[in-house]
Design a protein around this motif. Sequence first.
Motif, PDB file in Angstrom:
ATOM      1  N   GLY A  58       0.785  -1.233   0.000  1.00 44.07           N
ATOM      2  CA  GLY A  58       0.000   0.000   0.000  1.00 44.07           C
ATOM      3  C   GLY A  58       0.813   1.278   0.000  1.00 44.07           C
ATOM      4  O   GLY A  58       0.258   2.364   0.176  1.00 44.07           O
ATOM      5  N   GLN A  59       2.127   1.180  -0.227  1.00 43.82           N
ATOM      6  CA  GLN A  59       2.934   2.394  -0.296  1.00 43.82           C
ATOM      7  C   GLN A  59       2.724   3.127  -1.618  1.00 43.82           C
ATOM      8  O   GLN A  59       2.938   4.327  -1.702  1.00 43.82           O
ATOM      9  N   LEU A  60       2.317   2.375  -2.640  1.00 41.74           N
ATOM     10  CA  LEU A  60       1.982   2.953  -3.936  1.00 41.74           C
ATOM     11  C   LEU A  60       0.664   2.381  -4.417  1.00 41.74           C
ATOM     12  O   LEU A  60       0.320   1.233  -4.108  1.00 41.74           O
ATOM     13  N   ALA A  61      -0.058   3.185  -5.176  1.00 47.57           N
ATOM     14  CA  ALA A  61      -1.279   2.742  -5.855  1.00 47.57           C
ATOM     15  C   ALA A  61      -1.048   2.872  -7.362  1.00 47.57           C
ATOM     16  O   ALA A  61      -0.136   3.559  -7.810  1.00 47.57           O
ATOM     17  N   ARG A  62      -1.884   2.202  -8.122  1.00 45.32           N
ATOM     18  CA  ARG A  62      -1.684   2.161  -9.578  1.00 45.32           C
ATOM     19  C   ARG A  62      -2.859   2.764 -10.317  1.00 45.32           C
ATOM     20  O   ARG A  62      -4.012   2.517  -9.992  1.00 45.32           O
ATOM     21  N   ARG A  63      -2.537   3.578 -11.338  1.00 47.33           N
ATOM     22  CA  ARG A  63      -3.537   4.063 -12.283  1.00 47.33           C
ATOM     23  C   ARG A  63      -3.044   3.756 -13.689  1.00 47.33           C
ATOM     24  O   ARG A  63      -1.846   3.799 -13.965  1.00 47.33           O
ATOM     25  N   GLU A  64      -3.989   3.462 -14.574  1.00 42.17           N
ATOM     26  CA  GLU A  64      -3.621   3.223 -15.968  1.00 42.17           C
ATOM     27  C   GLU A  64      -3.481   4.561 -16.688  1.00 42.17           C
ATOM     28  O   GLU A  64      -4.169   5.533 -16.383  1.00 42.17           O
ATOM     29  N   LEU A  65      -2.572   4.602 -17.657  1.00 41.10           N
ATOM     30  CA  LEU A  65      -2.249   5.831 -18.373  1.00 41.10           C
ATOM     31  C   LEU A  65      -2.106   5.524 -19.853  1.00 41.10           C
ATOM     32  O   LEU A  65      -1.476   4.536 -20.227  1.00 41.10           O
ATOM     33  N   SER A  66      -2.716   6.357 -20.690  1.00 39.41           N
ATOM     34  CA  SER A  66      -2.501   6.276 -22.134  1.00 39.41           C
ATOM     35  C   SER A  66      -1.665   7.481 -22.549  1.00 39.41           C
ATOM     36  O   SER A  66      -1.865   8.587 -22.031  1.00 39.41           O
ATOM     37  N   VAL A  67      -0.740   7.275 -23.488  1.00 38.41           N
ATOM     38  CA  VAL A  67       0.288   8.298 -23.720  1.00 38.41           C
ATOM     39  C   VAL A  67       0.056   9.142 -24.959  1.00 38.41           C
ATOM     40  O   VAL A  67       0.807  10.089 -25.203  1.00 38.41           O
ATOM     41  N   GLY A  68      -0.978   8.856 -25.758  1.00 36.86           N
ATOM     42  CA  GLY A  68      -1.217   9.645 -26.960  1.00 36.86           C
ATOM     43  C   GLY A  68      -0.259   9.288 -28.084  1.00 36.86           C
ATOM     44  O   GLY A  68       0.614   8.428 -27.950  1.00 36.86           O
ATOM     45  N   LEU A  69      -0.456   9.976 -29.215  1.00 37.04           N
ATOM     46  CA  LEU A  69       0.398   9.746 -30.386  1.00 37.04           C
ATOM     47  C   LEU A  69       1.186  11.006 -30.720  1.00 37.04           C
ATOM     48  O   LEU A  69       0.654  12.109 -30.622  1.00 37.04           O
ATOM     49  N   PRO A  70       2.470  10.800 -31.091  1.00 33.04           N
ATOM     50  CA  PRO A  70       3.166   9.519 -31.181  1.00 33.04           C
ATOM     51  C   PRO A  70       3.480   8.978 -29.792  1.00 33.04           C
ATOM     52  O   PRO A  70       3.693   9.752 -28.852  1.00 33.04           O
ATOM     53  N   SER A  71       3.519   7.677 -29.674  1.00 32.27           N
ATOM     54  CA  SER A  71       3.903   7.042 -28.413  1.00 32.27           C
ATOM     55  C   SER A  71       5.425   7.039 -28.338  1.00 32.27           C
ATOM     56  O   SER A  71       6.081   6.037 -28.576  1.00 32.27           O
ATOM     57  N   SER A  72       5.967   8.201 -27.998  1.00 31.32           N
ATOM     58  CA  SER A  72       7.401   8.440 -28.072  1.00 31.32           C
ATOM     59  C   SER A  72       7.825   9.360 -26.939  1.00 31.32           C
ATOM     60  O   SER A  72       7.044  10.216 -26.496  1.00 31.32           O
ATOM     61  N   PRO A 109     -10.438   9.012 -16.663  1.00 25.96           N
ATOM     62  CA  PRO A 109      -9.370   8.271 -17.352  1.00 25.96           C
ATOM     63  C   PRO A 109      -8.217   9.196 -17.736  1.00 25.96           C
ATOM     64  O   PRO A 109      -8.434  10.334 -18.177  1.00 25.96           O
ATOM     65  N   LEU A 110      -7.012   8.702 -17.564  1.00 27.49           N
ATOM     66  CA  LEU A 110      -5.817   9.445 -17.960  1.00 27.49           C
ATOM     67  C   LEU A 110      -5.477   9.043 -19.396  1.00 27.49           C
ATOM     68  O   LEU A 110      -4.741   8.099 -19.643  1.00 27.49           O
ATOM     69  N   THR A 111      -6.028   9.752 -20.349  1.00 26.95           N
ATOM     70  CA  THR A 111      -5.901   9.385 -21.754  1.00 26.95           C
ATOM     71  C   THR A 111      -4.779  10.116 -22.469  1.00 26.95           C
ATOM     72  O   THR A 111      -4.548   9.869 -23.654  1.00 26.95           O
ATOM     73  N   HIS A 112      -4.091  11.016 -21.755  1.00 24.97           N
ATOM     74  CA  HIS A 112      -2.982  11.746 -22.360  1.00 24.97           C
ATOM     75  C   HIS A 112      -2.123  12.307 -21.236  1.00 24.97           C
ATOM     76  O   HIS A 112      -2.655  12.782 -20.228  1.00 24.97           O
ATOM     77  N   PRO A 113      -0.793  12.295 -21.369  1.00 27.73           N
ATOM     78  CA  PRO A 113       0.059  12.806 -20.281  1.00 27.73           C
ATOM     79  C   PRO A 113      -0.133  14.279 -19.979  1.00 27.73           C
ATOM     80  O   PRO A 113       0.235  14.742 -18.892  1.00 27.73           O
ATOM     81  N   VAL A 114      -0.717  15.040 -20.908  1.00 24.99           N
ATOM     82  CA  VAL A 114      -0.956  16.464 -20.645  1.00 24.99           C
ATOM     83  C   VAL A 114      -1.850  16.655 -19.427  1.00 24.99           C
ATOM     84  O   VAL A 114      -1.784  17.674 -18.731  1.00 24.99           O
ATOM     85  N   GLY A 115      -2.676  15.637 -19.108  1.00 27.89           N
ATOM     86  CA  GLY A 115      -3.560  15.724 -17.960  1.00 27.89           C
ATOM     87  C   GLY A 115      -2.844  15.676 -16.620  1.00 27.89           C
ATOM     88  O   GLY A 115      -3.425  16.033 -15.587  1.00 27.89           O
ATOM     89  N   LEU A 116      -1.581  15.254 -16.620  1.00 25.99           N
ATOM     90  CA  LEU A 116      -0.812  15.191 -15.377  1.00 25.99           C
ATOM     91  C   LEU A 116      -0.058  16.487 -15.086  1.00 25.99           C
ATOM     92  O   LEU A 116       0.432  16.685 -13.970  1.00 25.99           O
ATOM     93  N   TYR A 117       0.053  17.362 -16.068  1.00 28.75           N
ATOM     94  CA  TYR A 117       0.824  18.597 -15.877  1.00 28.75           C
ATOM     95  C   TYR A 117       0.310  19.454 -14.722  1.00 28.75           C
ATOM     96  O   TYR A 117       1.110  19.866 -13.863  1.00 28.75           O
ATOM     97  N   PRO A 118      -0.990  19.744 -14.627  1.00 29.35           N
ATOM     98  CA  PRO A 118      -1.451  20.572 -13.497  1.00 29.35           C
ATOM     99  C   PRO A 118      -1.165  19.935 -12.151  1.00 29.35           C
ATOM    100  O   PRO A 118      -0.925  20.644 -11.166  1.00 29.35           O
ATOM    101  N   HIS A 119      -1.209  18.610 -12.098  1.00 30.91           N
ATOM    102  CA  HIS A 119      -0.953  17.908 -10.840  1.00 30.91           C
ATOM    103  C   HIS A 119       0.454  18.207 -10.332  1.00 30.91           C
ATOM    104  O   HIS A 119       0.651  18.521  -9.145  1.00 30.91           O
TER     105      HIS A 119
END
Length: 493
Positions: free
Chosen positions: A47-61, A460-470
């Motif tokens: 329980g020190q970490l939890a998991r969320r699924e993430l999609s990275v968008g295109l290009p996946s690079s 859903p985290l469908t693009h990494p841009v959604g993590l920027y404000p966090h």
Amino acid sequence: MRLAPASGIEPRRRFLIVQIDGLSRGILDRALAGGSMRNTRRLLVTGQLARRELSVGLPSSTPAFQAAIMYGVRPDIPGFHYYDKREGLELHFPERGVADWVERRIADGHPGILEDGACYGCVFTGGAPESLWTYARLKRLTRAGSGLRRTALSLLLIGWVALKCVGLTLVTLVRSVGRSVVALPAGRAELRRAIEALAFDIGVSIWARQLFTLLVSADLYRGVPAIYVNFLDYDVVSHAFGPADRLALRSLRRVDRSIQQLARVIRRLPEMGYDLYILSDHGQSASRPFRRLTRGVPIDRVVRDALGVEGDEVKVIAAGPNAFVYFTDRPEALSGAEIESRHPGVLARLSRHPGIGLVLARGAGGPLCWYRGHRVPLDRRPDPAVRDPFARRADRAVVVAGLRDLVAMPSAGDIVLYGTGAPGGDVSFIDELGAHAGPSEEELHTFILHPPSVPLPAGPLTHPVGLYPHFRAYRDTEAGEPVAPRSRACAAR
């Protein structure tokens, strides 16, 4: 050895992001279940970490991912290697000065998440004044080595890491002798594989990883507010040998040991208020080199033959499982209709090639797609009468959104070719056995592990841009406060 934290540290929440380059969601599951990532599994089980699924968008690079998470933009970066028609520049990220030039364009008006922080092994710096071996600092070597010069002041630590790396190198060399002896009867290909594996082991999995782990550990004790480290081991080995190869899985064990060490340091420093995140920027799909299918004929030659052109009229750039075709007679992008008027039937013809899966062009309302000689309507529900490569995928909406983002990039090719979905399996247009940048499930879908006490953005985290404000929110968060986006405007940027 127990170092003392720096005195006078400001009470605030801090973060460490550990990026495992190239690790897909599926290989993560395999590594957790099979014992390749025991320490990471322990962090999840306890329980020190939890998991969320993430999609990275295109290009996946990596460049596109890091631009999005570090600066909160959907960048004009269609691949690891591409051509900017407006500037007349061919851009390949390992080349000196390219990443720096691209980052300055991205960062204009967009503050990075690593201001006052440190960054190691990445394409971009995220605004970090301290960095080492980031592509964006290759042009300015004094800044590229600033983290190393700072750490050199602690000679005891440097000496310990050097001694440890020498010992690991000697052990690896001894083991490699056995592998080479076994490989000799199997022929030159297996011997070459053994030699390449040795080079990766020593250069990336021992010296680079150990150095990065040391630098980050020192930063944690200093109270650096934002740290991003990218462990390259798995991605480098996967490109050479394939994402599920035993050598690739072995590299994850070493990354997992570094994660264990960094997690231990964070536990020793509760007063620093560090939150640990582990994520991946993309996955990889097992691929076949295009030239193996064509007996050495490159994609450039195939495209020129299909178009019936020679010379500088067309520029073809192979960037992995994606290749970009640019018509150089004008700086603006051509639409699919314009290409068809110049070269009737060429888009469908290219999509029939046994080494090509998808062909994309620009339409008035978004991407136009051809697959196995037929036009695929992406703007509506799958048509049973049309062979749709994404029809049975639960993530079809995510894929279509990614393709729409891609063709909207001014620097994407006038024609975009993907080896993804080629008959007989995915193909890369460069010589590699593991590839990424395309829309396959293995490439698109990864993960983020985070402290359970720190909520990530809802939905859903469908693009990494959604993590920027966090991560930007950490700048205004004091110790003990929950991390949350500062404002609605910030979250929408």
